[in-house]
Design an enzyme around this catalytic site. Structure first.
Site, short mmCIF file in Angstrom:
data_model
loop_
_atom_site.label_atom_id
_atom_site.label_comp_id
_atom_site.label_asym_id
_atom_site.label_seq_id
_atom_site.Cartn_x
_atom_site.Cartn_y
_atom_site.Cartn_z
N LYS A 1 -10.91 -27.52 15.61
CA LYS A 1 -9.90 -26.46 15.54
C LYS A 1 -8.61 -26.95 14.90
O LYS A 1 -8.15 -28.05 15.22
CB LYS A 1 -9.63 -25.91 16.94
N CYS B 1 -9.02 -14.43 28.85
CA CYS B 1 -10.22 -14.54 28.02
C CYS B 1 -11.17 -13.39 28.32
O CYS B 1 -10.99 -12.64 29.27
CB CYS B 1 -10.91 -15.88 28.29
N CYS C 1 -19.58 -12.82 28.39
CA CYS C 1 -19.57 -14.27 28.22
C CYS C 1 -20.61 -14.94 29.13
O CYS C 1 -20.54 -14.83 30.36
CB CYS C 1 -18.19 -14.85 28.51
N CYS D 1 -13.66 -19.24 33.50
CA CYS D 1 -14.31 -20.52 33.78
C CYS D 1 -13.42 -21.63 33.25
O CYS D 1 -12.43 -21.36 32.55
CB CYS D 1 -15.71 -20.58 33.15
FE1 SRM Z 1 -13.74 -20.13 23.72
C1 SRM Z 1 -16.93 -20.87 24.46
C2 SRM Z 1 -14.50 -16.89 23.81
C3 SRM Z 1 -10.78 -19.49 22.28
C4 SRM Z 1 -12.68 -23.31 24.55
N1 SRM Z 1 -15.46 -19.12 24.02
C5 SRM Z 1 -16.70 -19.65 24.28
C6 SRM Z 1 -17.77 -18.55 24.22
C7 SRM Z 1 -18.31 -18.48 22.83
C8 SRM Z 1 -18.88 -18.65 25.29
C9 SRM Z 1 -20.15 -19.37 24.93
O1 SRM Z 1 -20.11 -20.52 24.43
O2 SRM Z 1 -21.22 -18.82 25.20
C10 SRM Z 1 -16.89 -17.31 24.56
C11 SRM Z 1 -17.40 -15.96 24.06
C12 SRM Z 1 -17.15 -14.91 25.11
C13 SRM Z 1 -17.43 -13.53 24.67
O3 SRM Z 1 -18.20 -12.82 25.35
O4 SRM Z 1 -16.87 -13.08 23.69
C14 SRM Z 1 -15.54 -17.77 24.08
N2 SRM Z 1 -12.87 -18.52 23.06
C15 SRM Z 1 -13.29 -17.25 23.28
C16 SRM Z 1 -12.24 -16.23 22.87
C17 SRM Z 1 -12.82 -14.93 22.31
C18 SRM Z 1 -11.35 -15.96 24.09
C19 SRM Z 1 -10.48 -14.73 23.98
O5 SRM Z 1 -10.61 -13.92 24.89
O6 SRM Z 1 -9.70 -14.62 23.05
C20 SRM Z 1 -11.43 -17.08 21.86
C21 SRM Z 1 -11.95 -16.98 20.46
C22 SRM Z 1 -11.05 -17.68 19.50
C23 SRM Z 1 -11.43 -17.49 18.06
O7 SRM Z 1 -11.11 -16.44 17.50
O8 SRM Z 1 -11.99 -18.43 17.47
C24 SRM Z 1 -11.70 -18.48 22.41
N3 SRM Z 1 -12.07 -21.24 23.40
C25 SRM Z 1 -10.91 -20.75 22.89
C26 SRM Z 1 -9.84 -21.67 23.10
C27 SRM Z 1 -8.38 -21.47 22.73
C28 SRM Z 1 -8.07 -21.97 21.36
O9 SRM Z 1 -8.93 -22.44 20.64
O10 SRM Z 1 -6.90 -21.90 21.00
C29 SRM Z 1 -10.39 -22.76 23.77
C30 SRM Z 1 -9.60 -24.00 24.30
C31 SRM Z 1 -9.25 -24.94 23.21
C32 SRM Z 1 -10.38 -25.87 22.93
O11 SRM Z 1 -11.23 -25.54 22.12
O12 SRM Z 1 -10.44 -26.94 23.56
C33 SRM Z 1 -11.78 -22.48 23.93
N4 SRM Z 1 -14.68 -21.85 24.36
C34 SRM Z 1 -14.05 -23.02 24.71
C35 SRM Z 1 -15.03 -23.94 25.25
C36 SRM Z 1 -14.75 -25.38 25.75
C37 SRM Z 1 -14.88 -26.35 24.63
C38 SRM Z 1 -14.82 -27.78 25.10
O13 SRM Z 1 -14.35 -28.62 24.36
O14 SRM Z 1 -15.27 -28.08 26.20
C39 SRM Z 1 -16.27 -23.26 25.23
C40 SRM Z 1 -17.62 -23.79 25.70
C41 SRM Z 1 -18.27 -24.71 24.72
O15 SRM Z 1 -17.86 -24.88 23.58
O16 SRM Z 1 -19.27 -25.30 25.14
C42 SRM Z 1 -16.02 -21.96 24.68
FE1 SF4 Z 2 -13.59 -17.21 29.48
FE2 SF4 Z 2 -15.05 -19.38 30.06
FE3 SF4 Z 2 -16.13 -17.39 28.70
FE4 SF4 Z 2 -14.24 -18.90 27.58
S1 SF4 Z 2 -16.24 -19.58 28.15
S2 SF4 Z 2 -14.44 -16.63 27.48
S3 SF4 Z 2 -12.95 -19.37 29.38
S4 SF4 Z 2 -15.34 -17.28 30.80
#
Ligand code: SRM
Ligand code: SF4
Length: 577
Positions: free
Chosen positions: A221, A440, A446, A485
């Site tokens: 990112k 989120c 999710c 989560c």
């Molecule tokens: Fe996220 C996974 C939604 C920003 C850290 N994130 C997911 C998934 C795809 C779930 C999955 O893997 O099955 C979620 C989809 C849910 C759904 O039903 O739509 C999801 N993440 C989101 C969004 C939509 C949250 C929101 O409500 O806005 C954001 C989409 C951003 C975008 O447009 O690209 C979103 N995710 C973030 C952020 C914030 C940021 O990037 O500024 C983080 C924390 C920063 C980071 O990356 O460390 C973030 N998402 C995660 C993680 C943990 C990653 C890790 O290093 O452990 C996961 C899980 C994974 O990757 O295994 C995850």
């Molecule tokens: Fe929210 Fe966790 Fe799903 Fe990200 S992975 S959208 S923090 S419930």
């Protein structure tokens, strides 16, 4: 430099094998798309992410049965767009609204990375969905997957010498670091009847010059900020650029590396981390240095354990000096040290502001980024009215909200009336605590959600508003960020108050971060039932009111007091939980 050199003897994670065998992200997606089924097999699910889509199922519909009597999940797809700096047109937003109404779940989500997500797309409509997005000149390629994701930059449309430079850099980085594979074009954009692979035994240099055939170990990112405005939360990114400004011009950037928030509480080897300052680069060097950083992570990042595969762990383990040395080696020359410039403010860009060209923009607060229509509030209808009648440029913020840009003075009242007509509050009518809160997605789509988030936060904010008014604290500015989560998608770990779903109906309550995003919060109380969150925080609000220093923020106060003291106040108040 050898491609995809691995420093570890450990067994690679299964996803590595899937990427390597995928023929540059093709897998069997094409064949599966041609079949009349509801979902994809497990290898293609991983590859689909690189194309911008996640296979999901409605978790509230689990356990239902099909006509054949066999129970099957209610599968559908989330489709995420790549929108560098969140800049898009009214036409592109209208097309997204059409898609969500015609083939989605009739809602749209503005994400925490300045993007848009569609939910509820059926497999049979997936190609149509992605093609329609591309027809508007947007793409979903690399919105997800083990590559560089959507690049963030301050979206404010000021006609100064700074914002446009940063926004252009976001676009240049997004394009330069996008995967080169033709798989995306073949699978989604070409006529399926004339589908054929364009692979003829060439090398990585031909098909994926930056990523090679194994792509990155994990998601990557990037964000850009300026000292006066860290609205992109730059320190939570793998790679951040903080503009260095002299005489009103951007002369370069302080590069920060190794931020990331995801954590698995049961695994001590995982933790949230803010980025470390690494080096200064000139504007001309920025893209090439970003490429070098990506390649170092490609070649040295961990590929055995996906929980430890983010860049932050490599930097934590190897140290910033080692990492900088490698980047300089890949870049081909030494880099200068960071200047003293750092972020010092955070603007959410809500409400009216002049652009500097005689026109205005309006920051419209979208509660938790969810756009829907119901009998009380019609977000989509308001957007349709605004986009068809005023045709503003649209910019998405990292706080899940929207800027309507290029508004003429004479149209300001009209814009406000189009918002009010649909039962929606103007930004000026929203309390500070609601305005500075985000959540989120979580349930029901999710797959990783443990608790509610987006659907629960509005009610919690109602309750918090009352307490703050009672105490005369309603004017305070502090961030409240909730996630379903510990993955941290709404960046709770550097907020003044972070609420993280930990067990069914229960949250870990963090305090002590900052609106500026430069300090991690700490755990105040764990496993707090949803109903007790506000009463658990109340003794801290009371102490804040009584004992804060002049101009001290809530997060600063909590950090100064320390958790022992916070818990003492909590226990003395005899609060529940
Ligand atoms: Fe996220 C996974 C939604 C920003 C850290 N994130 C997911 C998934 C795809 C779930 C999955 O893997 O099955 C979620 C989809 C849910 C759904 O039903 O739509 C999801 N993440 C989101 C969004 C939509 C949250 C929101 O409500 O806005 C954001 C989409 C951003 C975008 O447009 O690209 C979103 N995710 C973030 C952020 C914030 C940021 O990037 O500024 C983080 C924390 C920063 C980071 O990356 O460390 C973030 N998402 C995660 C993680 C943990 C990653 C890790 O290093 O452990 C996961 C899980 C994974 O990757 O295994 C995850
Ligand atoms: Fe929210 Fe966790 Fe799903 Fe990200 S992975 S959208 S923090 S419930």
């Amino acid at each position: 430099m050898s491609d995809n050199e691995n420093t570890t003897e450990e067994k690679l994670s299964p996803v590595e094998g899937m990427k390597t065998a995928s023929r540059y992200l093709r897998g069997t997606i094409g064949a599966e798309l041609a079949q009349d089924t509801t979902h994809f097999g497990k290898e293609d699910i991983q590859l689909l992410k690189f194309h911008g889509t996640y296979q999901q199922d409605d978790r509230e519909a689990r356990g239902g049965s099909t006509e054949s009597g066999k129970s099957e999940k209610a599968y559908s797809f989330m489709v995420r767009c790549r929108i560098p700096a969140g800049i898009m047109t009214s036409e592109q937003l209208l097309a997204h609204l059409d898609i969500c109404d015609e083939i989605g779940n009739s809602t749209l989500k503005v994400t925490t990375r300045q993007s848009l997500q569609l939910h509820g797309i059926l497999k049979s409509d997936l190609r149509q969905c992605i093609k329609r997005i591309n027809d508007t000149l947007l793409s979903t390629l690399s919105a997800c997957g083990d590559v560089n994701r959507n690049v963030m930059a301050c979206p404010a449309p000021y006609h100064d010498n700074i914002r446009p430079v940063l926004q252009k850099l976001a676009y240049d980085l997004a394009m330069h670091l996008a995967p080169s594979t033709k798989a995306y074009y073949e699978l989604w954009l070409k006529d399926p009847d004339t589908q054929e692979e364009t692979l003829e035994g060439g090398s990585d240099e031909v098909y994926e010059p930056i990523y090679g055939k194994t792509y990155l170990p994990r998601k990557f990112k990037t964000a850009i900020a300026l000292p006066d405005d860290n609205c992109t939360d730059v320190y939570t990114n793998c790679l951040g650029f903080i503009a260095v400004i002299r005489d009103g011009q951007v002369i370069g950037y302080n590069v920060v590396v190794g931020g990331g928030l995801g954590v698995t509480p049961s695994a001590k080897k995982t933790f949230p981390r803010l980025a470390t300052r690494m080096a200064f680069v000139t504007t001309e060097q920025a893209v090439a240095v970003a490429e070098a950083i990506v390649k170092v992570q490609r070649d040295f990042g961990y590929r055995a354990d996906r929980k430890r595969a983010r860049l932050k762990y490599l930097i934590h383990d190897m140290g910033i000096e080692w990492f900088r040395g490698k980047v300089e080696e890949y870049y081909g020359s030494k880099l200068a040290d960071c200047t003293e410039d750092d972020v010092r403010e955070h603007d959410d860009h809500m409400g009216w502001d002049e652009q500097g060209d005689g026109r205005w923009f309006y920051g419209f607060n979208v509660e938790n980024g969810r756009l829907y229509d119901d009998e009380d509030r019609a977000w989509k209808a308001a957007l349709r009215d605004i986009c068809t009648q005023l045709k503003p440029e649209i910019r998405l913020t990292a706080h899940q909200s929207i800027l309507f840009c290029n508004i003429e003075e004479k149209d300001k009242a009209k814009l406000e009336s189009l918002i009010k007509k649909r039962g929606l509050p103007l930004t000026e009518e929203i309390s500070n605590v609601r305005r500075w809160s985000i959540a989120c997605v979580a349930l029901p789509t999710c797959g990783l959600a443990i608790t509610e988030s987006e659907r629960a936060l509005p009610g919690l904010i109602d309750e918090m508003e009352k307490v703050l008014v009672e105490m005369g604290l309603e004017k305070e500015l502090f961030t409240v960020r909730m996630t379903g989560c510990p993955n941290g998608c709404a960046r709770p770990y550097n907020a003044d108050i972070g609420l993280v779903g930990k067990a069914k109906g229960k949250y870990t309550v963090f305090v002590g971060g900052t609106r500026l995003g430069t300090r991690l919060a700490f755990i105040y109380k764990d496993l707090v039932p949803f109903e007790s969150i506000v009463s658990t925080l109340k003794p801290v609000f009371v102490a804040f009111k009584a004992e804060r220093l002049p101009n001290e923020t809530f997060g600063d106060f909590c950090t100064r007091a320390g958790n022992e003291q916070l818990l003492k106040w909590h226990d003395e108040a005899g609060s529940p939980a």
